[in-house]
Structure formats: structure tokens, C-alpha cells
Scaffold this active site. Structure first.
Site, PDB file in Angstrom:
ATOM      1  N   HIS A  74       0.853  -1.189   0.000  1.00 29.33           N
ATOM      2  CA  HIS A  74       0.000   0.000   0.000  1.00 29.33           C
ATOM      3  C   HIS A  74       0.890   1.242   0.000  1.00 29.33           C
ATOM      4  CE1 HIS A  74       0.726   0.621   4.266  1.00 29.33           C
ATOM      5  NE2 HIS A  74       0.179  -0.541   4.595  1.00 29.33           N
ATOM      6  N   HIS A 108       4.023   1.403   2.321  1.00 25.82           N
ATOM      7  CA  HIS A 108       5.212   0.671   1.842  1.00 25.82           C
ATOM      8  C   HIS A 108       5.855   1.415   0.676  1.00 25.82           C
ATOM      9  CE1 HIS A 108       2.412  -2.737   3.195  1.00 25.82           C
ATOM     10  NE2 HIS A 108       3.259  -2.515   4.181  1.00 25.82           N
ATOM     11  N   CYS A 160       1.986 -10.507  20.201  1.00 27.52           N
ATOM     12  CA  CYS A 160       1.150  -9.884  19.159  1.00 27.52           C
ATOM     13  C   CYS A 160       1.541 -10.511  17.829  1.00 27.52           C
ATOM     14  CB  CYS A 160       1.338  -8.370  19.097  1.00 27.52           C
ATOM     15  SG  CYS A 160       0.513  -7.686  17.622  1.00 27.52           S
ATOM     16  N   CYS A 201       2.620  -7.978  15.025  1.00 27.78           N
ATOM     17  CA  CYS A 201       3.995  -7.444  15.127  1.00 27.78           C
ATOM     18  C   CYS A 201       5.010  -8.577  15.089  1.00 27.78           C
ATOM     19  CB  CYS A 201       4.224  -6.710  16.448  1.00 27.78           C
ATOM     20  SG  CYS A 201       3.325  -5.198  16.663  1.00 27.78           S
ATOM     21  N   CYS A 224      -2.371  -4.083  21.587  1.00 28.64           N
ATOM     22  CA  CYS A 224      -1.183  -3.628  20.856  1.00 28.64           C
ATOM     23  C   CYS A 224      -1.515  -2.277  20.223  1.00 28.64           C
ATOM     24  CB  CYS A 224      -0.822  -4.650  19.777  1.00 28.64           C
ATOM     25  SG  CYS A 224       0.274  -3.944  18.529  1.00 28.64           S
ATOM     26  N   HIS A 237      -1.818  -2.470  16.323  1.00 28.06           N
ATOM     27  CA  HIS A 237      -2.791  -3.305  15.616  1.00 28.06           C
ATOM     28  C   HIS A 237      -4.148  -3.419  16.302  1.00 28.06           C
ATOM     29  CE1 HIS A 237       1.170  -4.627  14.051  1.00 28.06           C
ATOM     30  NE2 HIS A 237       0.510  -4.493  12.934  1.00 28.06           N
ATOM     31  N   LYS A 284      -3.455   4.839  11.161  1.00 25.48           N
ATOM     32  CA  LYS A 284      -2.343   4.381  10.331  1.00 25.48           C
ATOM     33  C   LYS A 284      -2.913   3.551   9.177  1.00 25.48           C
ATOM     34  CE  LYS A 284       1.453   1.100  10.318  1.00 25.48           C
ATOM     35  NZ  LYS A 284       1.936  -0.160  10.847  1.00 25.48           N
ATOM     36  N   LYS A 337      -3.293  -2.858   6.426  1.00 26.04           N
ATOM     37  CA  LYS A 337      -4.202  -3.901   5.962  1.00 26.04           C
ATOM     38  C   LYS A 337      -5.152  -4.311   7.073  1.00 26.04           C
ATOM     39  CE  LYS A 337      -4.636  -8.578   4.474  1.00 26.04           C
ATOM     40  NZ  LYS A 337      -4.277  -9.920   4.926  1.00 26.04           N
TER      41      LYS A 337
HETATM   42  N1  MSP Z   1       8.825  -7.385   7.781  1.00 30.13           N
HETATM   43  C1  MSP Z   1       8.971  -6.358   8.746  1.00 30.13           C
HETATM   44  C2  MSP Z   1      10.269  -5.599   8.539  1.00 30.13           C
HETATM   45  C3  MSP Z   1      11.500  -6.430   8.594  1.00 30.13           C
HETATM   46  S1  MSP Z   1      12.927  -5.507   8.230  1.00 30.13           S
HETATM   47  C4  MSP Z   1      14.185  -6.474   8.694  1.00 30.13           C
HETATM   48  C5  MSP Z   1       7.782  -5.401   8.643  1.00 30.13           C
HETATM   49  N2  MSP Z   1       7.097  -5.448   7.511  1.00 30.13           N
HETATM   50  S2  MSP Z   1       5.786  -4.549   7.180  1.00 30.13           S
HETATM   51  O1  MSP Z   1       5.409  -4.914   5.847  1.00 30.13           O
HETATM   52  O2  MSP Z   1       4.805  -4.724   8.190  1.00 30.13           O
HETATM   53  O3  MSP Z   1       6.231  -3.059   7.275  1.00 30.13           O
HETATM   54  C6  MSP Z   1       7.294  -2.605   6.492  1.00 30.13           C
HETATM   55  C7  MSP Z   1       7.483  -1.120   6.631  1.00 30.13           C
HETATM   56  O4  MSP Z   1       6.321  -0.439   6.158  1.00 30.13           O
HETATM   57  C8  MSP Z   1       7.698  -0.669   8.067  1.00 30.13           C
HETATM   58  O5  MSP Z   1       8.791   0.233   8.102  1.00 30.13           O
HETATM   59  C9  MSP Z   1       6.411   0.064   8.413  1.00 30.13           C
HETATM   60  O6  MSP Z   1       6.611   1.114   9.307  1.00 30.13           O
HETATM   61  C10 MSP Z   1       6.040   0.598   7.038  1.00 30.13           C
HETATM   62  N3  MSP Z   1       4.640   0.969   6.996  1.00 30.13           N
HETATM   63  C11 MSP Z   1       3.548   0.160   7.115  1.00 30.13           C
HETATM   64  N4  MSP Z   1       2.433   0.945   7.141  1.00 30.13           N
HETATM   65  C12 MSP Z   1       2.782   2.252   7.049  1.00 30.13           C
HETATM   66  C13 MSP Z   1       2.085   3.451   6.881  1.00 30.13           C
HETATM   67  N5  MSP Z   1       0.774   3.519   6.949  1.00 30.13           N
HETATM   68  N6  MSP Z   1       2.804   4.575   6.622  1.00 30.13           N
HETATM   69  C14 MSP Z   1       4.176   4.547   6.423  1.00 30.13           C
HETATM   70  N7  MSP Z   1       4.852   3.421   6.555  1.00 30.13           N
HETATM   71  C15 MSP Z   1       4.233   2.325   7.134  1.00 30.13           C
HETATM   72  O7  MSP Z   1       7.551  -4.653   9.578  1.00 30.13           O
END
Ligand code: MSP
Length: 484
Positions: free
Chosen positions: A19, A22, A132, A135, A149, A152, A304, A307
Site C-alpha cells: 500500500h 510501503h 502480538c 507485530c 497492541c 494493531h 495508520k 491492511k
Molecule cells: N517485515 C517487517 C520488517 C522487517 S525488516 C528487517 C515489517 N514489515 S511490514 O510490511 O509490516 O512493514 C514494512 C514497513 O512499512 C515498516 O517500516 C512500516 O513502518 C512501514 N509501513 C507500514 N504501514 C505504514 C504506513 N501507513 N505509513 C508509512 N509506513 C508504514 O515490519
């Protein structure tokens, strides 16, 4: 010595498609990678996907409750290819896409586990704690808000099992010192202070294996357990450079690029990076990352974007409306380094219209048209000229890409106003010499803007360069106005 730049994004869980949150981090890293390539550094930009653990297993089983390990692998293969496809659409120039189910990566994890065990840094213990699953972390009661949490909004369950533990506590002082001394910079400053505050309390050893999760890398010294997904995931930053373990010959890429110059993380995963990740590196006697850069969240409807909340916008939707460069620009204009930033279609549309359609797009098309109708003979322009390049370098290093956009916008506004103020449409007829001088200045300004924005809007910059070389003819509008 080569001037190198190694930049990483977190690796994304493949339980959902990417999304805007990411996309933000991936584009930000891409912008910095492109900038430093342009400035002559040797760059390695790593991104990828995090494919093991409970969360992934759960989503694979939601689609197919009897899925075998091979079928789960097929599920993650398909999900990872969605990430690659979206990154391709967004013009992400990564040098390598690491997946934690790659054989070489798994072997790296096994080699590290064996090393840590040999060094007596791993030991078995029965463990009971609040977990959690979203996380993939054990939580302390003090981490929870109203028992849930905070990231989430779910109540962690009590999990009890025999786990292997990594002696993280042994590295507490060294971690603290690395951060205080600036050996590892944590930015922004507020985040660094948060981490140092957290480090005032005693760090606990952490469990690095799971008994009940099948979808993971089996521990080499206890095949009934799988590796904790975070330990597995952190090692991507090493294995992505072809590093295979402490007893292995280091790869050329590793020798060239290690340690990371910038590691982007969201604020939710800063703590694990600043403690566990640094602890692992200390245990491996490897140089530490120079900087961990943390950003806040994009939010939609006051929460935030995620998903699990269900309030997501997908990058493809933005691309359809605003084009690839428009999407990259709009995301990079979000100032989410120090605070969460609310996004909405309305805000995106307004910004696109103001900055890109009426701003940059209009400026370039007006100036080029003036040149064509005036038939002025113009000098040859240096397309590489960047004013105040050191300032842009510094902002890039701090991840303040939105400030770079502000600088470009100020120049765009100034140039557009100059055309109006000087009434250039008339001036080219009444005072051609003066008009010609102003037009030369405007072209130089456009070149400067195009250079500053190049890592953010690379296609647009190329189109501008080409138009300049081809007699100021734009084949298409840079940023078409949106339909009403
Ligand atoms: N897989 C772990 C990271 C492992 S790194 C060794 C993870 N994955 S994640 O897909 O949940 O999140 C990846 C990144 O996306 C994180 O830095 C998280 O903060 C970021 N984001 C997820 N949702 C977000 C927003 N709504 N806004 C900005 N970034 C956010 O955590």
C-alpha cells in the site's frame, strides 16, 4: 577508496500487497539511491520481502487451509511477484530484491545460528509471554494501550513454549554507547532520544525461535523449532550483499558496500532495529550501520494506513490518476519524518493540480512556447547544472525529501510569477533583448529544477532534457490537468 552508498528498506511482509505506506519508504530509498548515483557514488540499493513466520503462514492458510509447505511457498512466490511488479511500475531502481525464502539467505541464517550457538550466545529456556501475532513480537504489559497492541488494536495472547534465546542483554552497554557516540546515528533526534530512554531499562534476552510455527527456517540444532522471523529478516541486510556467514569468505559486494549508510525504517520497527539488529551485528563483530532513519506513518481517516485496519490506498490507484512521476512526487511531498501525515484523495488532487499541473507543467510549457514563438537564438545550455548542490546533498542525507520539493516549488512559483510580472508574452515583441535575457534565465531555472527533482520524477526530467535538446518541443503535456 570508492565513495559508496548502501541503502536499505525494511523487507515487506508478503501477507498483503503493497500500500502507500510501503511505497513511501521504497520511493524514499529510491530517491536517495538515484541522487547519489547522479552525484557519482557507487550505490547499492536493497529491498525485498519478508516471507516466513506466523503472519504469512496464516494468510497462506486462509486461502488454502490444508496448504503444504510447497503450497505456502507458491503463495509467497505469487505475493513477492506482486511487490516486484508494483515497484517496477513505480520505477524503483533497486540493485537487488532479496527474498527470505531464497536458499542462499536461509543458509546464511543457519550459518549465523550455528555461530551464535558456538559462541555460547544462544541458550534454551521455557518462555511465557504476551504475543502480538501482527507485530510478531512478545510484548510487555507496559507496551499495551488498554490491554491492546497500539499498532494493531488487538489483544495479544499468552504464548508459552520452549524457545532458544539470544543473549541480547550482554550487548546493552555497547548498543547504548554506539548510539550515544553517534557511531550509529538514529534520526530524527526525537527518535534517538526515545531509544536512549528505552535503553535506560534493562534489556532482556530475546527468544529467537518458535516451537509452534512451521513456516520458517528450522534451527540447525533443534529441527522442531523454526527461526524467529525477525532474526531471519534482519540478516537480509547482510545476505542481500552475498554475505553468507562469519566463517565464510566475504563476497566482493560485502567488502565494497558494508556497512549500510542509511537504513530506512518505520517508527514501529525502529526499536527492534536499534536493539536486536545492532546486538546481532555486535555479536558477529561486524561494523554497524551508519544511520537508521525512522519515519512516521501515512494515515487515512485518522488511523495508520494498514491492511489490518482496512484503510488502504494502493499505489496503482494513484498511478492511474497522477501518473508514475505524479505518484512519486505526491508521496515524497509528505513530511512524515517527524509526525504522521494524513492523506486523502482530495489532498492528493489539490497538490497535484497546484504543484504539478499548474506549477511545473505550466511553467515548462509556457517557457518553451515563448521560445518557439519568439524565434530567439539561444545559447547551448549545460543540462547538468545544479545550484546549491551541497544543500540538496545534506537534505538527501537527512531524508528530508519534502524540503527538497519545497525548494523546487519556490523556484517554480518564482519563475511563473516572473513571466506574469514581466508580461513576457508582450515583452518578446516590444523589448526582445530584455525578453531574451529573461528567457535564458528561465531555461536555466527549469534545468536546475529538473536536476533537483530528477530522483523524484526521473521520467519528467528526461522529457525536459529531451525537449531542450530538440528545439524546446514537448511531445506531450508533462502533467495534464485533472478532469473536473
Ligand atoms: N517485515 C517487517 C520488517 C522487517 S525488516 C528487517 C515489517 N514489515 S511490514 O510490511 O509490516 O512493514 C514494512 C514497513 O512499512 C515498516 O517500516 C512500516 O513502518 C512501514 N509501513 C507500514 N504501514 C505504514 C504506513 N501507513 N505509513 C508509512 N509506513 C508504514 O515490519
Amino acid at each position: 577508496m570508492v565513495d559508496k552508498f548502501y541503502i536499505t528498506t525494511p523487507i515487506y511482509y508478503v501477507n498483503a500487497r503493497p500500500h502507500l505506506g510501503h511505497a513511501f519508504t521504497t520511493i524514499a530509498a529510491d530517491v536517495q539511491a538515484r541522487w547519489w548515483r547522479k552525484r557519482g557514488k557507487k550505490v547499492f540499493f536493497l529491498t525485498g520481502t519478508d516471507e516466513h513466520g506466523f503472519k504469512i503462514e496464516k494468510s497462506a492458510l486462509e486461502n488454502n487451509p490444508d496448504a503444504s509447505l510447497e503450497e505456502i511457498q507458491k503463495f509467497v512466490d505469487a505475493q513477492a511477484s506482486i511487490f516486484k511488479k508494483v515497484w517496477r511500475k513505480l520505477n524503483i531502481s533497486y540493485d537487488y530484491f532479496i527474498r527470505t525464502t531464497f536458499k542462499e539467505h536461509c543458509q546464511t541464517v543457519i550459518n549465523v545460528l550455528n555461530y551464535l550457538r558456538n559462541e555460547n550466545l544462544i541458550y534454551p529456556k521455557k518462555y511465557r509471554g504476551l504475543y502480538c501475532p501482527e507485530c510478531e513480537e512478545f510484548k510487555k504489559r507496559s507496551d499495551l494501550v488498554e490491554g491492546k497492541c497500539p499498532f494493531h488494536q488487538i489483544k495479544p495472547k499468552i504464548v508459552e513454549e520452549k524457545n532458544f534465546f539470544f543473549k541480547l542483554s550482554k550487548f546493552q552497554e555497547k548498543i547504548k554507547q554506539a548510539i550515544t557516540s553517534g557511531e550509529v546515528k538514529i534520526e530524527p533526534e526525537t527518535r534517538k532520544n526515545e531509544i536512549l530512554k528505552f535503553l535506560e531499562k534493562k534489556l532482556k534476552d530475546i527468544s529467537i525461535s518458535r516451537e509452534k510455527i512451521k513456516w520458517g527456517i528450522p534451527l540447525p540444532f533443534d529441527k522442531k523449532q523454526t527461526t524467529y522471523v525477525w532474526l531471519d529478516a534482519f540478516l537480509n541486510y547482510l545476505s542481500g550483499l552475498g554475505w553468507r556467514g562469519p566463517y565464510q569468505k566475504p563476497s566482493d559486494k560485502f567488502l565494497t558496500f558494508w556497512p549500510p549508510d542509511i537504513q530506512w525504517v518505520g517508527k514501529d520497527i525502529l526499536r527492534v532495529h536499534s536493539t536486536i539488529w545492532i546486538g546481532i551485528l555486535l555479536a558477529l563483530h561486524l561494523p554497524l550501520p551508519k544511520k537508521i532513519l525512522a519515519h512516521c506513518f501515512l494515515s487515512l481517516k485518522d488511523q495508520k494506513m494498514s491492511k489490518s485496519v482496512g484503510n488502504v490506498i494502493f499505489p496503482e490507484e494513484l498511478i492511474e490518476k497522477f501518473g508514475v512521476d505524479g505518484t512519486r512526487y505526491l508521496l515524497m511531498a509528505e513530511p512524515i519524518l517527524n509526525r504522521d501525515s494524513p492523506v486523502s484523495w482530495e489532498l492528493f488532487k489539490e497538490k497535484y493540480q497546484a504543484d504539478l499541473a499548474n506549477g511545473l507543467g505550466n511553467l515548462v510549457s509556457r517557457v518553451f512556447k515563448l521560445i518557439r514563438i519568439s524565434h530567439f537564438q539561444l545559447p547551448k545550455f549545460d543540462l547538468t547544472k545544479i545550484e546549491n548542490v551541497k544543500k540538496i546533498d545534506a537534505l538527501m542525507n537527512e531524508g528530508k525529501i519534502f524540503n527538497i520539493i519545497e525548494i523546487a516549488q519556490a523556484k517554480i512559483t518564482y519563475a511563473n510569477q516572473l513571466i506574469n510580472k514581466k508580461q513576457l508574452w508582450d515583452l518578446i515583441k516590444t523589448h526582445p533583448n530584455e525578453a531574451r535575457t529573461i528567457i535564458i534565465r528561465l531555461v536555466k531555472t527549469i534545468i536546475n529544477i529538473a536536476n533537483i527533482l530528477e530522483p523524484i520524477t526521473p521520467n519528467t526530467t528526461q522529457t525536459i532534457y529531451q525537449a531542450i535538446s530538440n528545439g524546446f518541443i514537448l511531445k506531450k503535456q508533462l502533467f495534464p490537468r485533472l478532469p473536473k
